[in-house]
Design an enzyme around this catalytic site. Structure first.
Site, PDB file in Angstrom:
ATOM      1  N   VAL A 155       0.848  -1.183   0.000  1.00 33.02           N
ATOM      2  CA  VAL A 155       0.000   0.000   0.000  1.00 33.02           C
ATOM      3  C   VAL A 155       0.888   1.239   0.000  1.00 33.02           C
ATOM      4  O   VAL A 155       2.048   1.191   0.393  1.00 33.02           O
ATOM      5  CB  VAL A 155      -0.971   0.020   1.197  1.00 33.02           C
ATOM      6  CG1 VAL A 155      -1.875  -1.193   1.167  1.00 33.02           C
ATOM      7  CG2 VAL A 155      -0.222   0.088   2.514  1.00 33.02           C
ATOM      8  N   LYS A 156       0.310   2.341  -0.452  1.00 33.88           N
ATOM      9  CA  LYS A 156       1.083   3.576  -0.676  1.00 33.88           C
ATOM     10  C   LYS A 156       0.798   4.536   0.472  1.00 33.88           C
ATOM     11  O   LYS A 156      -0.170   5.288   0.446  1.00 33.88           O
ATOM     12  CB  LYS A 156       0.708   4.169  -2.032  1.00 33.88           C
ATOM     13  CG  LYS A 156       1.716   5.121  -2.631  1.00 33.88           C
ATOM     14  CD  LYS A 156       1.338   5.443  -4.058  1.00 33.88           C
ATOM     15  CE  LYS A 156       2.250   6.469  -4.690  1.00 33.88           C
ATOM     16  NZ  LYS A 156       3.605   5.947  -4.958  1.00 33.88           N
ATOM     17  N   THR A 157       1.648   4.493   1.481  1.00 33.98           N
ATOM     18  CA  THR A 157       1.437   5.220   2.728  1.00 33.98           C
ATOM     19  C   THR A 157       2.442   6.364   2.859  1.00 33.98           C
ATOM     20  O   THR A 157       3.636   6.174   2.596  1.00 33.98           O
ATOM     21  CB  THR A 157       1.612   4.275   3.938  1.00 33.98           C
ATOM     22  OG1 THR A 157       0.829   3.106   3.726  1.00 33.98           O
ATOM     23  CG2 THR A 157       1.184   4.954   5.216  1.00 33.98           C
ATOM     24  N   TYR A 161       7.364   6.706   3.211  1.00 35.60           N
ATOM     25  CA  TYR A 161       8.265   7.360   2.265  1.00 35.60           C
ATOM     26  C   TYR A 161       9.442   8.056   2.950  1.00 35.60           C
ATOM     27  O   TYR A 161      10.327   8.583   2.261  1.00 35.60           O
ATOM     28  CB  TYR A 161       7.478   8.311   1.354  1.00 35.60           C
ATOM     29  CG  TYR A 161       6.929   7.558   0.162  1.00 35.60           C
ATOM     30  CD1 TYR A 161       7.552   7.620  -1.075  1.00 35.60           C
ATOM     31  CD2 TYR A 161       5.826   6.731   0.296  1.00 35.60           C
ATOM     32  CE1 TYR A 161       7.078   6.895  -2.154  1.00 35.60           C
ATOM     33  CE2 TYR A 161       5.347   5.997  -0.776  1.00 35.60           C
ATOM     34  CZ  TYR A 161       5.976   6.085  -2.000  1.00 35.60           C
ATOM     35  OH  TYR A 161       5.514   5.348  -3.065  1.00 35.60           O
TER      36      TYR A 161
END
Length: 304
Positions: A155-157, A161
């Site tokens: 998932v892109k959390t 990053y």
């Protein structure tokens, strides 16, 4: 940037008024999910590339964190199309962002609202126009990619990053354009914001979810384009660090980076040190597709 509008929680706001409280949960704990999407100025008019797949991942990412996005896919799509139209953007980078907003400041976000933001602005080649033609010099980072047993890598959390930022800034401090990140086992994972592909003896290899990658939508696109052109694609590959240096070709993929050749790793020239023939073919196929010089995969486009 000649842009002036942000959509937030159902309202179109002036760019400078799209603010959030300093005690917002996501600011303190990285509890946001987002997407990076491109709209291309095509021969058939402005078109968002693989918007539905990006929405799938946005909602899947939110589900992982028990985050309820109160707007439907249709409402988000309508708002995004209007945002582009209001700002006369034929070509743009689009950033949907959902995050836990301001209420309580405990680690648990249970009392915090979910805020949703949509932004769009002109953005050229992520690593520079010359990178698309000449390739980039990269280094293997000393920072490792977090494992899926620690935090979800599919998932892109926003908070995750930080790992990408550390790797990328380490590379730039050392004179490189970008980094390659290894996983905890010491095998290749991906770039800080890109998937990685390797070409050897005419076959294509790219790392899969078991290597702690985020399965990119551009990655999936390039895999499909390669298969259509008759290439054998190994999309669950385990790639050692040493294999990077002896590869015939390497390239990055991503919504921001698109298809960018890698010309050297740790000062070791890859192939001939230029954009290799397979990379060039797939890069051309990609831009022919997204700029609609071909009618293939028309269902991947959402037109304004």
């Amino acid at each position: 940037m000649d842009v002036d509008t942000i959509w937030k929680n159902g309202e179109y706001l002036d760019w400078e008024d799209a603010t959030t409280h300093v005690l917002t949960h996501a600011l303190h704990y990285g509890s946001g999910v987002f997407e990076g999407v491109r709209c291309y100025d095509t021969e058939q008019g402005p078109a968002i590339f693989r918007w539905e797949e990006h929405l799938d991942r946005l909602f899947d990412s939110a589900k992982m964190y028990d985050m309820e996005i109160e707007y439907s896919r249709e409402e988000i799509t309508e708002a995004t199309l209007e945002l582009l139209d209001r700002q006369d953007l034929d070509s743009a980078y689009i950033r949907p962002l959902a995050y836990f907003g301001y209420d309580s400041l405990g680690v648990s976000p249970k009392d915090c609202p979910t805020d949703l933001v949509l932004a769009a602005w002109p953005w050229g080649a992520y690593l520079g126009e010359e990178a698309l033609e000449e390739g980039v010099d990269v280094m293997v980072s000393s920072w490792r990619k977090h494992a899926s047993s620690q935090v979800p890598t599919n998932v892109k959390t926003t908070g995750l990053y930080v790992n990408s930022m550390l790797a990328g800034e380490e590379a730039r401090r050392n004179g490189y354009v970008e980094a390659i990140v290894l996983n905890k086992e010491g095998n290749v994972a991906e770039g800080p914001g890109e998937n990685i592909f390797m070409v050897n003896d005419g076959e294509i290899y790219t790392t899969g979810p078991a290597q702690s990658i985020l399965e990119g939508i551009t990655r999936d696109t390039v895999i499909e384009l390669a298969k259509e052109r008759g290439y054998t694609v190994h999309d669950e590959a385990v790639i050692s660090r040493g294999q990077l240096y002896t590869a015939d070709e390497l390239f990055f993929t991503g919504s921001a980076v698109e298809v960018t050749p890698i010309r050297s790793v740790d000062d070791t020239e890859i192939g001939s040190g230029t954009c290799g023939p397979v990379t060039e073919e797939l890069q051309s196929a990609f831009f022919d597709l997204v700029e609609r010089r071909t009618d293939a995969h028309d269902d991947w486009f959402t037109y304004l």
